[in-house]
Design a protein around this motif. Structure first.
Motif, PDB file in Angstrom:
ATOM      1  N   LYS A  15      33.914  45.800  33.975  1.00  0.00           N
ATOM      2  CA  LYS A  15      34.447  44.576  33.367  1.00  0.00           C
ATOM      3  C   LYS A  15      33.426  43.943  32.423  1.00  0.00           C
ATOM      4  O   LYS A  15      33.756  43.566  31.300  1.00  0.00           O
ATOM      5  CB  LYS A  15      34.820  43.553  34.446  1.00  0.00           C
ATOM      6  CG  LYS A  15      36.079  43.859  35.185  1.00  0.00           C
ATOM      7  CD  LYS A  15      36.322  42.776  36.232  1.00  0.00           C
ATOM      8  CE  LYS A  15      37.432  43.142  37.159  1.00  0.00           C
ATOM      9  NZ  LYS A  15      37.627  42.141  38.217  1.00  0.00           N
ATOM     10  N   ILE A  25      39.612  40.600  29.848  1.00  0.00           N
ATOM     11  CA  ILE A  25      39.993  41.203  31.117  1.00  0.00           C
ATOM     12  C   ILE A  25      40.909  40.232  31.854  1.00  0.00           C
ATOM     13  O   ILE A  25      40.537  39.077  32.071  1.00  0.00           O
ATOM     14  CB  ILE A  25      38.754  41.523  31.980  1.00  0.00           C
ATOM     15  CG1 ILE A  25      37.721  42.317  31.183  1.00  0.00           C
ATOM     16  CG2 ILE A  25      39.154  42.236  33.260  1.00  0.00           C
ATOM     17  CD1 ILE A  25      38.189  43.643  30.657  1.00  0.00           C
ATOM     18  N   THR A  42      44.512  45.270  36.902  1.00  0.00           N
ATOM     19  CA  THR A  42      43.603  44.652  35.945  1.00  0.00           C
ATOM     20  C   THR A  42      43.726  45.372  34.609  1.00  0.00           C
ATOM     21  O   THR A  42      43.713  46.595  34.552  1.00  0.00           O
ATOM     22  CB  THR A  42      42.155  44.722  36.461  1.00  0.00           C
ATOM     23  OG1 THR A  42      42.099  44.074  37.739  1.00  0.00           O
ATOM     24  CG2 THR A  42      41.203  44.016  35.516  1.00  0.00           C
ATOM     25  N   ALA A  44      42.527  45.533  30.347  1.00  0.00           N
ATOM     26  CA  ALA A  44      41.524  45.226  29.333  1.00  0.00           C
ATOM     27  C   ALA A  44      42.260  45.153  27.999  1.00  0.00           C
ATOM     28  O   ALA A  44      42.752  46.158  27.497  1.00  0.00           O
ATOM     29  CB  ALA A  44      40.450  46.300  29.301  1.00  0.00           C
ATOM     30  N   LEU A  57      42.355  48.725  33.151  1.00  0.00           N
ATOM     31  CA  LEU A  57      40.892  48.701  33.102  1.00  0.00           C
ATOM     32  C   LEU A  57      40.309  50.111  33.122  1.00  0.00           C
ATOM     33  O   LEU A  57      39.445  50.446  32.311  1.00  0.00           O
ATOM     34  CB  LEU A  57      40.347  47.891  34.280  1.00  0.00           C
ATOM     35  CG  LEU A  57      38.828  47.740  34.329  1.00  0.00           C
ATOM     36  CD1 LEU A  57      38.369  46.813  33.223  1.00  0.00           C
ATOM     37  CD2 LEU A  57      38.384  47.227  35.664  1.00  0.00           C
TER      38      LEU A  57
END
Length: 72
Positions: A15, A25, A42, A44, A57
């Motif tokens: 992250k 994020i 999660t 990005a 992510l």
């Protein structure tokens, strides 16, 4: 934990590295039913992208940091 170039990295390390590259994020709940146990993913994001399977992510980290060896 995410394995990149043969090394294991924690989600926090990934992250922070992606944030330094300009990614935002975010973590969203992806459960579809109210009775389900809450599931989170999660993402990005860069340049106001929408969250999709292609910008999770892990997939973005592999795309950004995975170095392929040169072809002989």
């Amino acid at each position: 934990m995410i394995k990149i170039n043969g090394h294991w990295y924690s989600s926090t390390e990934v992250k922070e590295a992606l944030e330094k590259k300009g990614y935002t994020i975010i973590t969203l709940e992806i459960s579809t039913e109210l009775r389900d146990y809450p599931q989170y993913e999660t993402y990005a994001l860069i340049n106001r992208q929408d969250p999709t399977v292609l910008n999770t992510l892990k997939s973005v980290a592999l795309k950004e940091f995975q170095k392929k060896p040169p072809l002989l």
